[in-house]
Design an enzyme around this catalytic site. Sequence first.
Site, short mmCIF file in Angstrom:
data_model
loop_
_atom_site.label_atom_id
_atom_site.label_comp_id
_atom_site.label_asym_id
_atom_site.label_seq_id
_atom_site.Cartn_x
_atom_site.Cartn_y
_atom_site.Cartn_z
N HIS A 596 0.84 -1.20 0.00
CA HIS A 596 0.00 0.00 0.00
C HIS A 596 0.87 1.25 0.00
O HIS A 596 0.89 2.02 0.96
CB HIS A 596 -0.95 -0.01 1.20
CG HIS A 596 -2.02 -1.05 1.12
ND1 HIS A 596 -1.90 -2.28 1.71
CD2 HIS A 596 -3.22 -1.04 0.49
CE1 HIS A 596 -2.99 -3.00 1.48
NE2 HIS A 596 -3.80 -2.27 0.73
N ASN A 597 1.56 1.44 -1.10
CA ASN A 597 2.51 2.54 -1.22
C ASN A 597 2.12 3.43 -2.40
O ASN A 597 1.01 3.36 -2.93
CB ASN A 597 3.92 1.98 -1.37
CG ASN A 597 3.99 0.90 -2.44
OD1 ASN A 597 3.27 0.96 -3.44
ND2 ASN A 597 4.83 -0.10 -2.23
#
Length: 1028
Positions: A596-597
């Site tokens: 989740h970047n």
Amino acid sequence: MAAGEDGALSREAVLNYLDSHPEFAGEYVARVRSAQGREGVPGSGLANHWQAQQLLSRRRGSRHFDQHPETALGVSTFFPRRPLSPARRYNLRKRSPRKQPSREKLSKLNELDLMLELIRDIANELDMTNLCHKILTHVGILTNADRCSLFLVKGSRDNKYLVSRLFDVTPDSSVEQAVHATGSHEIRVPFGCGIVGHVAKTKETVNIRNAYEDPRFNRAVDQRTGYHTHSILAMPVCSADDEVLGVAQIINKATGGHEFTDKDEEVFRNYLTFCGISIANAQMFEMSITEYKRNQILLQLARNIFEEQTSVDKVVHKIMKDAQELLKCERCSVFLTEDLHEQDLSAHLSTEPPRLSVGTPQPSLQGVEFSKIFDLVSDNDADKGVQSPSASTVAWLLESGLAKHVASTGEVLNMQNTGEDSRFKFTEEAETGFRIKSALCLPIYNRERKIIGVAQLLNKHNNEMFDENDEGMFEAFAIFCGLGIHHTQMYENVCRLMSKQKVALEVLSYHATAREEDVGKLLSTVSQTAQLPEATKIGLYDFRFNDFVMSEDETVQGAVRLFMECDLVNKFRVPYDVLCRWVLSVKKNYRPVTYHNWRHAFNVTQTMFVILKTAPFSSMFSDVEIFAMMTASLCHDLDHRGTNNAFQSKIESPLARLYSTSTMEHHHFDHSIMIMNSEGNNIFQSLTDEDYRQALSILEDSILSTDLALYFKKRGSFISRAQGGVTDWTVEDNKSLLRAMMMTACDVSAICKPWEVQKKVAELVYSEFFQQGDIERTKLHQKPIDIMDREKKDELPKMQVGFIDSICMPLYKVMAEKWPSLHPLYEGCRSNRDHWQALAQQKATIALSEQTDTTSGGKRLASTSSTEDDHSETSTSDTCHSVAIQTSHIKLTGKIGKLAVSSRECSTTDSVDKTAEFTSKKTPLEHLTLPNNPKVTQDTDIQRFCEERRKEISWKRYTPADSKGQQIVQEATRKSRQAHEEILAHRQRKVSQPQQLCKKISRISLHCTDLEEVPREHIHNSRVCAIL
């Protein structure tokens, strides 16, 4: 009073008289002291002596008196430690009660002395029950009546009625007998009804010779009691202001023909004149006691408000219990007209577009709706207390419309008889059979004098009515209830602000805004449009878009290109420097977690862009909506910590205390607001007020929609509408639902990518999940769920199939059927499902074969041990020549070259261009620690594990195309040899700690190359041979 020999009164006789007449003594002493103060003369010795005796008798044995001797003789002022209540002062006065005169003594007195003696007997009586009993017994003596009754006036000024205080009292009955005869069921007579009602209304004396001939007489009383009433004499009891306080009634004269004479009327009237004064004094005394109790309860309420501020529920519960106890009613209810536990959307909005506020303005009420109801029934068990009413009880409480009427009008309603008011509908409660007979209902205000609730009392005990005193007292309770709610809200706001402060400090300590050098560099590229990558060349219009081939700078330029392709920069006059600074700040505020970047956010935004650019979506949404949805896509996972909402709740983080539902999603939205609040980052600054509010509303709804819990709630409605033939998706309700589904479709769109991309993304996702599972297992000592359990990593294909079937396929299938332009998403998802299903079946087959080979494994153990001894005596170079290393399917990907090897055999002494193939992202060093493996528990097991596979694996020859790739291969081979030498060295030293050995080898492999990415297979595989 006895006299001395010379006719003078003796000292002892005077003192005795003063003791028996304290009121006279008090007046005498006060008069003498007053004269002494004015004239400066010494007081009388008798007065001083009597006062000293009284002080000594009051204070004898008192610790206060012993400690303060100066308050003894000669000092007329005494200050007690605390003020006494009216009841306490009355009890002190009754320590030496006046002896009741006997009937024999009274019979010897003449008429005047008898009247004076009876008046003196009731003069100082303040207890209403005792006073009424004395009055009735005295009336019986004066008039020779057989039965006597006293009715007192109750009710409000406009609705007065008579209540029997004591009924059918005989001259010889005691107080206990009279109270018992009256019983708990009082007789209530409205003004103007019956004989006593007529007397109370007209103030006339009624002398009836024959009761049965008077139509006002109620014969049912005689029938019920069995007593025959002949004559009745009823007369009003009035105060000094000629206000009716009650009605006294005597029945059946004991002598003569049962008829009362004019003389009886005169005696009766004269005595009742004094009785009116005594009753008025007793009522004032009762009022003072009641007021004292009320003040004490109100003080207790104030204490409760300041002692209990953690919850609105607890404060309201305490106030309701105290109110019901004091006002003595059967049921108490409180209705709150607004939700005090949820934040309103307007908390994030501001009236001026350039400044985004995070205050908490109070939402306005649209209609009268109650968000919470409290209900307390007097016959509840003490342990239960205030109950949260059931749905049927809530419906019954609201059915009458009484609470809604008070909430909308602010009117105070005191209903003595609910059946007489046609405005409201009162029915019997189905569950308990409870019926509303009387009600007192009033509004609850906050400090802005806005109605925030309604308080309601039902059915006062003993069938009494709520009077003006009850209204005043209940109004005070409502005020305290409003204060309690207000203070609790303030406390909750303080706690909320403290949590926000902690979160803000945590965020600010980790993140920083974009550097001006980076902004300038990107701005120079954006200003020259030709330098930006073209959307078609990098595949921005394709659902199969792959960001792995792009560098970090190229992804930032791609994000700017997405907004420019939508023409949002020109339509809303967004300055290029603001757009560049905002994009870089958003990228900066994404943490470098595994999945989740920033790259995930960029992919989600690209998918949203493709959907919006395809028909009919390009014409379905307005420019403001497209702007907000693109912004939400890029910001939807801001400051993600690599953990989910459930994990935040488990560790009780400040985020979890700040947001009870959709914890991370609310934080993502607040973080996006924080970035836009930073100087030079508000891309909405040129919007109008209306567009600005709409954009923020869509931004919040879109980000919150990425919570899968909300997705499951809305998916059923979306599918039913899509399959039900809904054609107009421009209706706001349908459009809002569609936006939510589009956000989810974009959020999980990696499942629709080509198989190579999808497999790599899945490894990243589960790597992040496993990291959370490791924390839950080691730090929280909890077993993680299967999808986050590293011990079940072999079930990844099976879990992927379940994820696709439960979340992805239903959504993509419906969207593809409704809008054929989205069919590539469905096809990609279906194709990847087939791949995962095949892998799952392959895993199951391998697991079955491993169980079959368990028996043969034991046969190899002896040969393995002998081989290990040979190697311990061999030199390092010879051992390197003979050792083979296993790798299952490992890839190593970097900026320069790509090395590929799958399960093949290759000797470590071969040429430099022989190497292994690794895959996956760079991982922090702390994640490289190998988990415990039951197969690798001793050093001999490690040796056996390597030796068993010596002849099964060979390395594949691969020669990189460039010199940089060859250098990488050389470095990898050298580090592999160094790691193998470490194994041999530990063998020779007989080290029995294989886990420490594994950790050391993993650290060596970390420095294997200077590539961007570290082999993720090292993390997931606990076998030493896989590390090498």
